[in-house]
Design a protein around this motif. Sequence first.
Motif, PDB file in Angstrom:
ATOM      1  N   UNK A   4      -3.591   3.229  -4.801  1.00 56.13           N
ATOM      2  CA  UNK A   4      -4.128   2.746  -3.519  1.00 56.13           C
ATOM      3  C   UNK A   4      -3.170   3.063  -2.377  1.00 56.13           C
ATOM      4  N   UNK A   5      -1.882   2.895  -2.615  1.00 54.43           N
ATOM      5  CA  UNK A   5      -0.895   3.226  -1.585  1.00 54.43           C
ATOM      6  C   UNK A   5      -0.993   4.701  -1.226  1.00 54.43           C
ATOM      7  N   UNK A   6      -1.120   5.575  -2.228  1.00 56.95           N
ATOM      8  CA  UNK A   6      -1.259   7.015  -1.955  1.00 56.95           C
ATOM      9  C   UNK A   6      -2.474   7.281  -1.073  1.00 56.95           C
ATOM     10  N   UNK A   7      -3.610   6.697  -1.442  1.00 55.63           N
ATOM     11  CA  UNK A   7      -4.850   6.938  -0.694  1.00 55.63           C
ATOM     12  C   UNK A   7      -4.774   6.378   0.725  1.00 55.63           C
ATOM     13  N   UNK A   8      -4.207   5.203   0.864  1.00 55.01           N
ATOM     14  CA  UNK A   8      -4.100   4.581   2.192  1.00 55.01           C
ATOM     15  C   UNK A   8      -3.176   5.401   3.082  1.00 55.01           C
ATOM     16  N   UNK A   9      -2.066   5.878   2.525  1.00 56.47           N
ATOM     17  CA  UNK A   9      -1.149   6.693   3.321  1.00 56.47           C
ATOM     18  C   UNK A   9      -1.766   8.059   3.642  1.00 56.47           C
ATOM     19  N   UNK A 103       3.801  13.625  11.949  1.00 61.96           N
ATOM     20  CA  UNK A 103       4.969  13.833  11.090  1.00 61.96           C
ATOM     21  C   UNK A 103       5.354  12.552  10.358  1.00 61.96           C
ATOM     22  N   UNK A 104       5.354  11.436  11.048  1.00 62.79           N
ATOM     23  CA  UNK A 104       5.716  10.171  10.404  1.00 62.79           C
ATOM     24  C   UNK A 104       4.680   9.790   9.347  1.00 62.79           C
ATOM     25  N   UNK A 110       4.396  11.290   1.705  1.00 66.23           N
ATOM     26  CA  UNK A 110       5.319  11.858   0.720  1.00 66.23           C
ATOM     27  C   UNK A 110       6.132  10.742   0.056  1.00 66.23           C
ATOM     28  N   UNK A 111       6.583   9.773   0.842  1.00 67.42           N
ATOM     29  CA  UNK A 111       7.327   8.636   0.280  1.00 67.42           C
ATOM     30  C   UNK A 111       6.454   7.855  -0.691  1.00 67.42           C
ATOM     31  N   UNK A 112       5.160   7.751  -0.406  1.00 67.95           N
ATOM     32  CA  UNK A 112       4.269   6.993  -1.291  1.00 67.95           C
ATOM     33  C   UNK A 112       4.144   7.638  -2.666  1.00 67.95           C
ATOM     34  N   UNK A 113       4.402   8.934  -2.751  1.00 66.37           N
ATOM     35  CA  UNK A 113       4.328   9.620  -4.038  1.00 66.37           C
ATOM     36  C   UNK A 113       5.441   9.178  -4.988  1.00 66.37           C
TER      37      UNK A 113
END
Length: 190
Positions: A4-9, A103-104, A110-113
């Motif tokens: 979910x974090x990946x999808x939301x980001x 960019x942010x 990328x951090x969520x990965x």
Amino acid sequence: KSKLIHWIKLMEIGIMILASIGFVTEHYAFLMLVLFLMGLHSTFFGPIKYSILPQHLEPHELIGANALIEAGTFLSILLGTIAGGTLILAHQGIIWTCTGLIAIAVVGYVASLFVPKAPPVASSIQVEWNPVPPTLKILKATYSDKTLFYSIIGISWFWFFGGAVLSLIPTYCKDVLGSTPSTVTLFLAL
């Protein structure tokens, strides 16, 4: 939760692209829609960033981890406000601001990965589509613990008051102080 974090980001990147389109075209109604989408984004992301902690930390580490997430959230809001206010006033500020937004968002994705896997803990929980009964149940449960109830009232008041003050600062700086937009950024930072 990690998926979910990946999808939301990932959706955040799309929302920031939409925000950039709104800034470039100066379409303010469209920007209000984007603001709504970011609020919706936060509605989903906020609870997940806290609820994933118990799956990866020991109980005695949770208070410190919550504090770090809360501090990181506030610092991000502060730095984003200052950076946004400063960038938008620079030469070709819209381009710099839009580039920064995207960019942010990409860095966040990328951090969520790197977020460790966190499968659902209680898959038997049923979602209540009518928000009134669970809200009343939570209020009743928190009201029985006065310290918890007053903490909730306090944080709610803090966000309400903070939002009201933040919305008034630009008008105050322009109409009362007769100052420049950079003064608005200074007041927001203070």
